[in-house]
Write a protein that holds these residues in place. Structure first.
Motif, PDB file in Angstrom:
ATOM      1  N   SER A 182       0.840  -1.199   0.000  1.00 15.56           N
ATOM      2  CA  SER A 182       0.000   0.000   0.000  1.00 15.56           C
ATOM      3  C   SER A 182       0.873   1.246   0.000  1.00 15.56           C
ATOM      4  O   SER A 182       2.040   1.216   0.357  1.00 15.56           O
ATOM      5  CB  SER A 182      -0.915   0.004   1.219  1.00 15.56           C
ATOM      6  OG  SER A 182      -0.137  -0.012   2.388  1.00 15.56           O
ATOM      7  N   SER A 183       0.265   2.358  -0.434  1.00 15.84           N
ATOM      8  CA  SER A 183       1.006   3.608  -0.496  1.00 15.84           C
ATOM      9  C   SER A 183       0.604   4.513   0.661  1.00 15.84           C
ATOM     10  O   SER A 183      -0.562   4.837   0.835  1.00 15.84           O
ATOM     11  CB  SER A 183       0.719   4.305  -1.825  1.00 15.84           C
ATOM     12  OG  SER A 183       0.967   5.686  -1.713  1.00 15.84           O
ATOM     13  N   ALA A 184       1.592   4.910   1.438  1.00 16.07           N
ATOM     14  CA  ALA A 184       1.319   5.787   2.578  1.00 16.07           C
ATOM     15  C   ALA A 184       0.756   7.119   2.101  1.00 16.07           C
ATOM     16  O   ALA A 184      -0.080   7.730   2.759  1.00 16.07           O
ATOM     17  CB  ALA A 184       2.597   6.004   3.382  1.00 16.07           C
ATOM     18  N   ALA A 200       3.919  13.905   6.204  1.00 18.57           N
ATOM     19  CA  ALA A 200       5.157  14.626   6.480  1.00 18.57           C
ATOM     20  C   ALA A 200       6.345  13.929   5.840  1.00 18.57           C
ATOM     21  O   ALA A 200       6.356  12.701   5.716  1.00 18.57           O
ATOM     22  CB  ALA A 200       5.377  14.723   7.991  1.00 18.57           C
ATOM     23  N   PRO A 201       7.338  14.680   5.410  1.00 18.76           N
ATOM     24  CA  PRO A 201       8.526  14.056   4.827  1.00 18.76           C
ATOM     25  C   PRO A 201       9.327  13.269   5.855  1.00 18.76           C
ATOM     26  O   PRO A 201       9.217  13.509   7.060  1.00 18.76           O
ATOM     27  CB  PRO A 201       9.355  15.241   4.325  1.00 18.76           C
ATOM     28  CG  PRO A 201       8.642  16.478   4.690  1.00 18.76           C
ATOM     29  CD  PRO A 201       7.410  16.140   5.437  1.00 18.76           C
ATOM     30  N   VAL A 202      10.104  12.334   5.336  1.00 19.02           N
ATOM     31  CA  VAL A 202      11.027  11.555   6.153  1.00 19.02           C
ATOM     32  C   VAL A 202      12.435  11.955   5.744  1.00 19.02           C
ATOM     33  O   VAL A 202      12.703  12.160   4.555  1.00 19.02           O
ATOM     34  CB  VAL A 202      10.827  10.045   5.911  1.00 19.02           C
ATOM     35  CG1 VAL A 202      11.853   9.229   6.683  1.00 19.02           C
ATOM     36  CG2 VAL A 202       9.422   9.621   6.285  1.00 19.02           C
ATOM     37  N   GLU A 208      10.612   5.611   0.109  1.00 19.26           N
ATOM     38  CA  GLU A 208      10.101   6.277  -1.085  1.00 19.26           C
ATOM     39  C   GLU A 208       9.034   5.401  -1.752  1.00 19.26           C
ATOM     40  O   GLU A 208       7.972   5.885  -2.148  1.00 19.26           O
ATOM     41  CB  GLU A 208      11.238   6.551  -2.083  1.00 19.26           C
ATOM     42  CG  GLU A 208      12.062   7.773  -1.717  1.00 19.26           C
ATOM     43  CD  GLU A 208      13.465   7.743  -2.319  1.00 19.26           C
ATOM     44  OE1 GLU A 208      13.804   6.762  -3.026  1.00 19.26           O
ATOM     45  OE2 GLU A 208      14.229   8.697  -2.058  1.00 19.26           O
ATOM     46  N   PHE A 209       9.339   4.126  -1.848  1.00 17.46           N
ATOM     47  CA  PHE A 209       8.369   3.228  -2.472  1.00 17.46           C
ATOM     48  C   PHE A 209       7.066   3.183  -1.679  1.00 17.46           C
ATOM     49  O   PHE A 209       5.986   3.050  -2.244  1.00 17.46           O
ATOM     50  CB  PHE A 209       8.950   1.815  -2.603  1.00 17.46           C
ATOM     51  CG  PHE A 209       8.012   0.858  -3.271  1.00 17.46           C
ATOM     52  CD1 PHE A 209       7.703   0.994  -4.616  1.00 17.46           C
ATOM     53  CD2 PHE A 209       7.412  -0.167  -2.562  1.00 17.46           C
ATOM     54  CE1 PHE A 209       6.815   0.133  -5.233  1.00 17.46           C
ATOM     55  CE2 PHE A 209       6.519  -1.035  -3.174  1.00 17.46           C
ATOM     56  CZ  PHE A 209       6.224  -0.881  -4.516  1.00 17.46           C
ATOM     57  N   ALA A 231      11.643  -1.011 -11.152  1.00 18.78           N
ATOM     58  CA  ALA A 231      10.766  -0.327 -10.229  1.00 18.78           C
ATOM     59  C   ALA A 231      11.488   0.409  -9.112  1.00 18.78           C
ATOM     60  O   ALA A 231      11.404   1.616  -8.996  1.00 18.78           O
ATOM     61  CB  ALA A 231       9.807  -1.334  -9.636  1.00 18.78           C
ATOM     62  N   GLY A 232      12.223  -0.330  -8.331  1.00 20.62           N
ATOM     63  CA  GLY A 232      12.810   0.266  -7.137  1.00 20.62           C
ATOM     64  C   GLY A 232      13.787   1.383  -7.434  1.00 20.62           C
ATOM     65  O   GLY A 232      13.991   2.271  -6.620  1.00 20.62           O
TER      66      GLY A 232
END
Length: 624
Positions: free
Chosen positions: A122-124, A136-138, A170-171, A512-513
């Motif tokens: 899933s995409s956060a 928020a960014p990491v 990022e993924f 992909a990655g």
RNA sequence: GGGGCUGUAGCUCAGCCGGAUAGAGCGACGGUUUCCUAAACCGUAGGUCGUGGGUUCGAGUCCCGCCAGCCCCGCCA
């Protein structure tokens, strides 16, 4: 399989409430709901999941575990839809509940993944959007070499581990700031600038007049003069003051040195396909005074022997050294810079990054330094309640003798030399194999394969080990064609590519990655037509199906624990399970009704390996 | 002296929230190839989970002591 896990967990929770209403309500009121302790099965013969909760609840409920388990199973089976999801639960041993997912459901999961470029992860970003809040960014702070010095083996682990963690995050959909906290400020610049002014003054007046060439030699010369020549030493000290005072000529010299170093670092980053945003120590220089003032205002600052310190809260009677934020001569030091960085990274824009998770990938030797600095930041109130500040430590790189890795002559190993040797060894190995097998390949092919395999081996060997422990470096082991190595994983993918070439549709997704993007979306109609009626019969097929479906859970684990070796183990096991399947179950020669399903497994395996390796920063090959 | 990390098969290492008979790989020994790359697969042997206590229905995993190795410890980063 995370969605199935969640569904089962919800069902178990309901069953607990139905079977033991009083105890469940009481537990809920206490804020600790009854837990069925659902997790993946510890062995394949136990099915897909197991719930261990009955054992733990025995005392609390005053009942035999098996009686509890039986009651739970009864309620589970009575619930609507349960039999579509799951086979009849089995109670085993002292009271374990073993759960096996229905084959049709597993096949449906495989079919859905074949159409999903994210392979079930899933995409956060999408999740937070759906909930109507921002994400928020990491920040991942890694690599961090020093200006005017060479990147050496000591930078290897931070660079590789940090990059992989950034790729995984990022993924998962986070905006990741990959920060290179380079050592670009400090007293050593006094001697470097002084030396530069004396040996290459033209560099300061003419644009791009001078290529400094070997910066390391330059650094050594400057250091040598600094150590032996008193006049030079005092000039160098004055130079530090000029630089910090913003003298334009000194700044020019400083820029020149940084630019030169940057070019050299970039060559290695390009080679390793690692992207970083440079934000060195100098960036925080204007913010240091405010850090000290802030600490003063919050009453944490104590003057001790002329230095401004924050004394640490100690959990026991042990005495910890204080964190010094301003030296007795008025200068700031690394703790001040680190504090300024933390403050900036959590702070709101424009004077901050607004991050909510900040990750430092540095060696374990800095653990106590970070523990101290983190504590000060927390007490100063710079870390928001939902902010996470994490040191991701790793052990030393050791030689095969168990001592710190050195060259034969006892010098530090340069990162460039280390990569060169890996590629050279990989090339020699490839040439030997080509000869043995009487294969003929183009020079371009050989270079490409040797380079990919060599660098993959270096990265994978590092990442596949639990980062906390020291890491014993061995070219022979990392380049071995069998075992838990990059070549073994790459070879599994090559086998699938071979099937594709000989007539099977592999249609593997793109790299992909590497981009953080899962690549091409497929023509879903075509896929649905081809793989809509998946059916599996052989145990090797089921083993592969079950392993493939575990990918999302592994990614979730790496995101949380920041341990890339978990992903490596998963991919290694996937390769093993695939090789068993490949060896024992025909694909292209299978009867038509089995062929498509097996091709589907090949393709999903390839997609998963490719994506997984991409998240480790490792590109793949079609042939090798 | 204080703090941190580590200690699991001959070697290199996994071991997730405490769960069923502790797992891989390498190395050793034995087997498999008219068939999609054998760079593979199948099998055998190999363990006091450093050590002594404790908690628990259950401990490699949690707590305490001890031993060994590595790392860090006020104005370097």
């Amino acid at each position: 399989m995370l969605s199935i896990l969640h569904e089962l967990n919800d069902r178990l929770k309901v069953a607990l409430g139905q079977a033991f209403p009083a105890a469940a309500a009481a537990a809920e009121a206490e804020g600790s709901a009854l837990d069925a302790q659902l997790g993946p099965a510890s062995k394949p013969e136990f099915g897909d999941f197991q719930a261990n909760g009955a054992l733990a609840l025995a005392k609390r409920l005053g009942m035999q575990p098996r009686v509890i388990a039986t009651a739970l199973v009864e309620k589970l089976e009575a619930a609507a839809g349960f039999s579509d999801l799951c086979e009849r639960p089995q109670i085993a041993g002292p009271g374990f509940i073993n759960l096996t997912i229905k084959p049709e459901r597993l096949a449906a999961e495989v079919a859905s993944r074949l159409q999903d470029p994210r392979l079930g992860v899933s995409s956060a970003a999408e999740e937070s959007e759906a909930q109507g809040r921002g994400l928020a960014p990491v920040i991942v702070d890694f690599s961090s070499p020093n200006i005017a010095k060479e990147m050496h083996v000591g930078h290897l682990r931070s660079t590789i581990i940090g990059d992989s963690l950034a790729r995984v995050l990022e993924f998962r959909g986070y905006q990741v700031l990959r920060l290179n906290h380079v050592g670009d400020w400090g007293t050593q610049f006094g001697m470097l600038i002084t030396h530069l002014k004396q040996v290459a003054p033209e560099a300061l007046s003419t644009a791009d007049a001078v290529d400094l060439g070997d910066l390391v030699a330059f650094y050594r010369q400057a250091k040598q003069r600094f150590d032996s020549d008193e006049a030079f030493q005092s000039t160098a000290r004055e130079e530090v003051v000029r630089l910090q005072g913003g003298d334009p000529v000194s700044l020019k010299a400083w820029h020149l040195l940084c630019a030169q170093s940057r070019r050299e670092f970039q060559q290695l980053y390009d080679r390793l396909d690692i992207s970083l945003n440079e934000r060195g120590e100098s960036f925080y220089n204007p913010l240091l005074a405010a850090v000290v003032a802030d600490l003063e205002a919050s009453g944490l600052l104590v003057s001790d022997g002329g230095a401004q310190c924050v004394f640490l809260e100690e959990s026991s009677a042990h005495k910890l050294p204080p964190v010094i934020v301003q030296k007795s001569d008025g200068g700031f030091n690394y703790a001040t810079t680190d504090l300024a960085a933390i403050r900036y990274r959590f702070a709101a824009p424009p004077a901050g990054d607004a991050a909510r998770r900040v990750i430092y990938v540095t060696d374990a030797g800095q653990a106590s330094h970070f523990a101290g600095v983190f504590q000060v930041a927390r007490r100063a109130g710079w870390i928001p309640a939902d902010g996470r500040l994490e040191h991701v430590p790793f052990g030393l790189v050791q030689g095969e003798d168990g001592k710190k890795l050195k060259t034969r002559s006892g010098d530090t190993v340069r990162l460039k030399d280390l990569l060169d040797e890996a590629v050279e060894r990989s090339e020699a190995d490839l040439r030997r194999r080509l000869q043995e097998e009487q294969r003929s390949e183009s020079e371009e092919f050989i270079q490409q394969v040797a380079n990919t395999v060599g660098l993959a081996a270096v990265k994978y060997a590092d990442l596949s080990q639990n980062r906390i422990t020291n890491y014993q470096f061995s070219f022979a082991r990392m380049l071995a064609l069998q075992g838990n190595t990059a070549p073994y994983l790459l070879y599994a993918l090559v086998r699938i590519a071979g099937i594709a070439r000989k007539g099977g549709d592999a249609g593997v997704i793109g790299d992909a990655g590497n981009t953080g993007d899962a690549g091409n979306t497929r023509d879903s109609n075509q896929i649905t037509g081809l793989f809509s009626k998946l059916q599996f019969h052989e145990p090797q097929e089921w083993a592969l199906v079950r392993h493939l479906l575990g990918f999302d859970a592994v990614i979730a684990e790496v995101e949380e624990e920041l341990l890339p070796n978990r992903l490596c183990s998963y991919l290694f096991e996937l390769s093993q399970v695939f090789n068993r399947f490949y060896d024992q179950v025909p694909v292209l020669k299978a009867p038509p009704e089995a062929r498509n399903s097996r091709l589907a497994l090949c393709r999903l395996t390839a997609d998963t390996l490719k994506l997984g390796l991409g998240l480790l920063g490792i590109p793949t090959l079609e042939r090798m």
